[in-house]
Design a protein around this motif. Structure first.
Motif, short mmCIF file in Angstrom:
data_model
loop_
_atom_site.label_atom_id
_atom_site.label_comp_id
_atom_site.label_asym_id
_atom_site.label_seq_id
_atom_site.Cartn_x
_atom_site.Cartn_y
_atom_site.Cartn_z
N ARG A 1 6.88 4.44 5.98
CA ARG A 1 5.96 5.00 6.97
C ARG A 1 6.72 5.66 8.11
N LEU A 2 7.84 5.08 8.49
CA LEU A 2 8.67 5.65 9.54
C LEU A 2 9.20 7.02 9.12
N LEU A 3 9.64 7.12 7.87
CA LEU A 3 10.17 8.40 7.38
C LEU A 3 9.11 9.46 7.20
N SER A 4 7.89 9.04 6.84
CA SER A 4 6.83 10.02 6.61
C SER A 4 6.21 10.53 7.90
N GLY A 5 6.48 9.87 9.01
CA GLY A 5 5.97 10.31 10.30
C GLY A 5 4.60 9.77 10.58
N GLY B 1 0.76 -1.25 0.00
CA GLY B 1 0.00 0.00 0.00
C GLY B 1 0.79 1.29 0.00
N ASN B 2 2.01 1.28 -0.47
CA ASN B 2 2.77 2.52 -0.51
C ASN B 2 3.65 2.54 -1.76
N ALA B 3 4.11 3.71 -2.11
CA ALA B 3 4.86 3.87 -3.36
C ALA B 3 6.17 3.09 -3.35
N ALA B 4 6.90 3.11 -2.25
CA ALA B 4 8.20 2.42 -2.21
C ALA B 4 8.04 0.92 -2.44
N SER B 5 7.09 0.31 -1.77
CA SER B 5 6.86 -1.13 -1.94
C SER B 5 6.37 -1.46 -3.34
N ARG B 6 5.49 -0.63 -3.87
CA ARG B 6 4.97 -0.88 -5.22
C ARG B 6 6.06 -0.76 -6.28
N ILE B 7 6.93 0.22 -6.13
CA ILE B 7 8.04 0.37 -7.08
C ILE B 7 8.95 -0.85 -7.01
N TYR B 8 9.28 -1.27 -5.79
CA TYR B 8 10.13 -2.45 -5.61
C TYR B 8 9.48 -3.70 -6.20
N LEU B 9 8.21 -3.92 -5.88
CA LEU B 9 7.51 -5.09 -6.41
C LEU B 9 7.37 -5.03 -7.93
#
Length: 121
Positions: free
Chosen positions: A105-109, A19-27
């Motif tokens: 999520r950690l970086l986005s706060g 459910g986030n951009a980083a994971s989707r780009i990696y996948l």
């Protein structure tokens, strides 16, 4: 007493993994490389072995190494049977996608309790 995963925890894991951009780009990158490896394996003839599959393992590193070492310690020969290698690869990619989601999520706060910014501020 064992720990059972609740529906809320499962939804959180799914959200972190997909459910986030980083994971989707990696996948998406992993999927694109997997398609290229499949095409190379099935449709391209080589004089000797192709190393295209190495890219998948590089994308799944370092967690895939943990599974392969664990398989070796459990008695699997040379990384284990093909089904074990494929399962280790898939689980490794999902673990890393989840870790990317958590890190993102950690970086986005924290999202909860945020007050909306006033306009112009």
């Amino acid at each position: 007493m064992g720990h059972q995963v609740t529906g809320k925890q499962l939804r959180t894991l799914v959200r972190l993994t997909f459910g986030n951009a980083a994971s989707r780009i990696y996948l998406g990158l992993v999927l694109a490389v997997a398609v290229l490896v499949a095409v190379d394996t099935l449709f391209v003839s080589h004089d000797d072995a192709s190393l295209s599959g190495v890219w998948l393992f590089l994308l799944a590193a370092p967690t895939v190494v943990v599974f392969l070492v664990g398989g070796s310690m459990a008695g699997a020969d040379a990384g284990g049977p093909a089904w074990f290698l494929h399962a280790a690869l898939v689980v490794s990619v999902l673990v890393q996608a989840c870790a990317l989601g958590w890190f993102s999520r950690l970086l986005s706060g924290p999202r909860r309790g945020r007050s909306p910014r006033p306009r112009g501020a």
